[in-house]
Design a protein around this motif. Structure first.
Motif, PDB file in Angstrom:
ATOM      1  N   VAL A  37     -17.612  -6.408 -95.891  1.00 46.12           N
ATOM      2  CA  VAL A  37     -16.334  -6.425 -94.809  1.00 46.12           C
ATOM      3  C   VAL A  37     -15.456  -5.079 -95.386  1.00 46.12           C
ATOM      4  O   VAL A  37     -15.918  -4.196 -94.351  1.00 46.12           O
ATOM      5  N   TYR A  38     -14.942  -5.120 -96.733  1.00 50.33           N
ATOM      6  CA  TYR A  38     -14.488  -3.405 -96.368  1.00 50.33           C
ATOM      7  C   TYR A  38     -14.945  -2.168 -96.389  1.00 50.33           C
ATOM      8  O   TYR A  38     -14.727  -1.629 -95.291  1.00 50.33           O
ATOM      9  N   LEU A  39     -16.496  -2.263 -96.543  1.00 48.23           N
ATOM     10  CA  LEU A  39     -17.374  -0.979 -96.201  1.00 48.23           C
ATOM     11  C   LEU A  39     -17.526  -0.837 -94.738  1.00 48.23           C
ATOM     12  O   LEU A  39     -17.962   0.160 -93.742  1.00 48.23           O
ATOM     13  N   SER A  58     -13.630  -1.670 -89.079  1.00 43.23           N
ATOM     14  CA  SER A  58     -12.959  -0.951 -88.081  1.00 43.23           C
ATOM     15  C   SER A  58     -12.290   0.594 -88.334  1.00 43.23           C
ATOM     16  O   SER A  58     -11.506  -0.015 -88.935  1.00 43.23           O
ATOM     17  N   GLU A  59     -12.118   1.263 -87.609  1.00 39.81           N
ATOM     18  CA  GLU A  59     -11.433   2.945 -88.406  1.00 39.81           C
ATOM     19  C   GLU A  59     -10.137   2.521 -87.582  1.00 39.81           C
ATOM     20  O   GLU A  59      -8.803   3.078 -87.461  1.00 39.81           O
ATOM     21  N   GLN A  60     -10.045   1.672 -85.948  1.00 36.81           N
ATOM     22  CA  GLN A  60      -9.130   1.453 -84.547  1.00 36.81           C
ATOM     23  C   GLN A  60      -8.300  -0.140 -85.299  1.00 36.81           C
ATOM     24  O   GLN A  60      -9.094  -0.822 -86.317  1.00 36.81           O
ATOM     25  N   LEU A  61      -7.334   0.178 -85.761  1.00 33.67           N
ATOM     26  CA  LEU A  61      -6.014  -0.317 -86.171  1.00 33.67           C
ATOM     27  C   LEU A  61      -6.211  -1.622 -85.002  1.00 33.67           C
ATOM     28  O   LEU A  61      -5.686  -1.297 -83.960  1.00 33.67           O
ATOM     29  N   GLU A  62      -5.878  -2.764 -85.643  1.00 36.84           N
ATOM     30  CA  GLU A  62      -5.345  -3.810 -84.774  1.00 36.84           C
ATOM     31  C   GLU A  62      -3.836  -3.726 -83.971  1.00 36.84           C
ATOM     32  O   GLU A  62      -2.940  -4.133 -84.931  1.00 36.84           O
ATOM     33  N   GLN A  63      -3.459  -4.467 -83.250  1.00 40.24           N
ATOM     34  CA  GLN A  63      -2.288  -4.573 -83.310  1.00 40.24           C
ATOM     35  C   GLN A  63      -1.197  -6.149 -83.652  1.00 40.24           C
ATOM     36  O   GLN A  63      -2.348  -6.841 -83.701  1.00 40.24           O
ATOM     37  N   GLN A  64      -0.343  -5.716 -84.434  1.00 42.97           N
ATOM     38  CA  GLN A  64       0.354  -6.781 -84.853  1.00 42.97           C
ATOM     39  C   GLN A  64       0.223  -7.635 -83.772  1.00 42.97           C
ATOM     40  O   GLN A  64       1.167  -7.625 -83.266  1.00 42.97           O
ATOM     41  N   ASN A  96      -7.126  -4.409 -91.236  1.00 46.15           N
ATOM     42  CA  ASN A  96      -7.012  -5.035 -90.086  1.00 46.15           C
ATOM     43  C   ASN A  96      -7.394  -6.749 -90.386  1.00 46.15           C
ATOM     44  O   ASN A  96      -7.340  -7.852 -89.867  1.00 46.15           O
ATOM     45  N   PHE A  97      -8.136  -6.866 -91.711  1.00 46.43           N
ATOM     46  CA  PHE A  97      -8.403  -8.335 -92.110  1.00 46.43           C
ATOM     47  C   PHE A  97      -7.083  -8.806 -92.647  1.00 46.43           C
ATOM     48  O   PHE A  97      -7.141 -10.267 -93.025  1.00 46.43           O
ATOM     49  N   THR A  98      -5.878  -7.896 -93.206  1.00 46.77           N
ATOM     50  CA  THR A  98      -4.815  -8.876 -93.135  1.00 46.77           C
ATOM     51  C   THR A  98      -3.717  -8.244 -92.330  1.00 46.77           C
ATOM     52  O   THR A  98      -2.453  -8.875 -92.217  1.00 46.77           O
ATOM     53  N   ARG A  99      -3.822  -7.750 -90.998  1.00 42.69           N
ATOM     54  CA  ARG A  99      -2.690  -7.713 -89.492  1.00 42.69           C
ATOM     55  C   ARG A  99      -2.299  -8.308 -89.581  1.00 42.69           C
ATOM     56  O   ARG A  99      -0.984  -8.659 -89.401  1.00 42.69           O
ATOM     57  N   ASN A 100      -3.702  -9.559 -89.142  1.00 39.03           N
ATOM     58  CA  ASN A 100      -2.808 -10.879 -88.556  1.00 39.03           C
ATOM     59  C   ASN A 100      -2.589 -12.001 -89.748  1.00 39.03           C
ATOM     60  O   ASN A 100      -2.947 -13.947 -88.961  1.00 39.03           O
ATOM     61  N   ALA A 101      -3.479 -11.422 -90.762  1.00 35.28           N
ATOM     62  CA  ALA A 101      -2.978 -12.938 -91.825  1.00 35.28           C
ATOM     63  C   ALA A 101      -2.141 -13.190 -92.173  1.00 35.28           C
ATOM     64  O   ALA A 101      -0.890 -13.059 -92.119  1.00 35.28           O
ATOM     65  N   TRP A 102      -2.183 -15.007 -92.541  1.00 36.94           N
ATOM     66  CA  TRP A 102      -0.540 -15.027 -93.624  1.00 36.94           C
ATOM     67  C   TRP A 102      -0.729 -14.433 -93.892  1.00 36.94           C
ATOM     68  O   TRP A 102      -1.388 -14.242 -95.056  1.00 36.94           O
ATOM     69  N   GLY A 103       0.755 -14.374 -94.566  1.00 41.75           N
ATOM     70  CA  GLY A 103       1.174 -13.223 -95.478  1.00 41.75           C
ATOM     71  C   GLY A 103       1.069 -12.048 -95.264  1.00 41.75           C
ATOM     72  O   GLY A 103       1.762 -10.782 -95.733  1.00 41.75           O
ATOM     73  N   GLY A 104       0.313 -12.017 -93.887  1.00 39.15           N
ATOM     74  CA  GLY A 104       0.335 -10.131 -93.661  1.00 39.15           C
ATOM     75  C   GLY A 104       1.171  -9.609 -92.803  1.00 39.15           C
ATOM     76  O   GLY A 104       2.611 -10.326 -92.543  1.00 39.15           O
ATOM     77  N   PRO A 105       1.100  -8.881 -93.141  1.00 39.85           N
ATOM     78  CA  PRO A 105       0.174  -7.527 -92.506  1.00 39.85           C
ATOM     79  C   PRO A 105      -0.200  -6.859 -94.043  1.00 39.85           C
ATOM     80  O   PRO A 105      -1.964  -6.040 -93.962  1.00 39.85           O
ATOM     81  N   SER A 106       0.812  -7.121 -94.822  1.00 38.04           N
ATOM     82  CA  SER A 106       0.132  -6.872 -96.590  1.00 38.04           C
ATOM     83  C   SER A 106      -0.379  -6.796 -97.521  1.00 38.04           C
ATOM     84  O   SER A 106      -0.946  -8.043 -96.682  1.00 38.04           O
TER      85      SER A 106
END
Length: 179
Positions: free
Chosen positions: A30-32, A35-41, A132-142
Motif C-alpha cells: 500500500v505504501y509503495l 498517491s502523490e496527490q494529498l487527499e483533502q481532510q 492519505n491512509f491516515t488523512r481521514n482515518a480515526w485518529g488521523g491525520p497523524s
C-alpha cells in the motif's frame, strides 16, 4: 492446586503471527503504491470522542479482567491461549445437532475476525506511513493518532471476540496440571 501459568496455543500464535506478517507485507505494498496527490481532510473523521469512550471501556475491562483472572495482566493473551483453542477445536469436532450450523458459523466468523484484525494491525504499520491512509482515518491525520485509535479498537474487539467464543464454543474438560 491449579496451574495459573499462561499456556499459549502454538497454532493460534503461528496463525496470528503469519497474518500479522502478511499485513506488514500488504502495508508495504500500500505504501509503495501511494498517491502523490494529498487527499483533502474531511472534518469530523478523526473520531476522537468515541475513542476516548473506547479507551475508558478498555481500561475498565483490563482492570476488572486482570483482577478477576488468575492470569493477572496476562489475561490480554487469553485469545491466543490453549483453553480457547481447545474449545474451538472441540466445537468443530462435536456431535452434530440442530444448533450446530449456527454455532459453526458464529465460531468461524469470530475466528476469522480475529485473524483479519491480526492482518489489519500488521498492515497499518507501513500503510499508515502514506499520508492519505491516515488523512481521514480515526485518529488521523497523524500516524500516531490513527495507530492509537485503530489499535485501541483491536484492544476492545479481541476481548469481545474472546468472550463470544467462550459463549459459543463447547466446554472442554479441564485436565489437571501435572507437576
Amino acid at each position: 492446586m491449579t496451574n495459573h501459568r499462561l499456556q499459549l496455543s502454538r497454532p493460534a500464535v503461528i496463525t496470528a503471527t503469519v497474518f500479522a506478517l502478511a499485513g506488514l507485507v500488504s502495508g508495504v505494498v500500500v505504501y509503495l503504491n501511494r498517491s502523490e496527490q494529498l487527499e483533502q481532510q474531511v472534518p469530523g473523521t478523526e473520531a476522537w470522542l468515541p475513542h476516548l469512550a473506547v479507551l475508558a471501556v478498555v481500561a475498565i475491562w483490563f482492570v476488572v479482567a486482570s483482577r478477576r483472572s488468575p492470569l493477572g495482566w496476562k489475561v490480554i493473551f487469553a485469545p491466543l491461549g490453549r483453553p480457547i483453542a481447545a474449545r474451538v477445536t472441540a466445537t468443530f469436532r462435536s456431535r452434530f445437532d440442530v444448533l450446530s450450523p449456527l454455532r459453526y458459523l458464529a465460531v468461524a466468523f469470530l475466528v476469522l475476525l480475529e485473524v483479519y484484525m491480526a492482518w489489519r494491525i500488521g498492515e497499518q504499520v507501513f500503510a499508515g506511513l502514506d499520508p492519505n491512509f491516515t488523512r481521514n482515518a480515526w485518529g488521523g491525520p497523524s500516524y500516531l493518532g490513527a495507530m492509537f485509535c485503530h489499535y485501541l479498537d483491536g484492544a476492545l474487539l479481541y476481548p469481545i471476540c474472546h468472550v463470544l467464543l467462550r459463549w459459543t464454543t463447547v466446554r472442554v474438560p479441564q485436565v489437571p496440571a501435572v507437576g
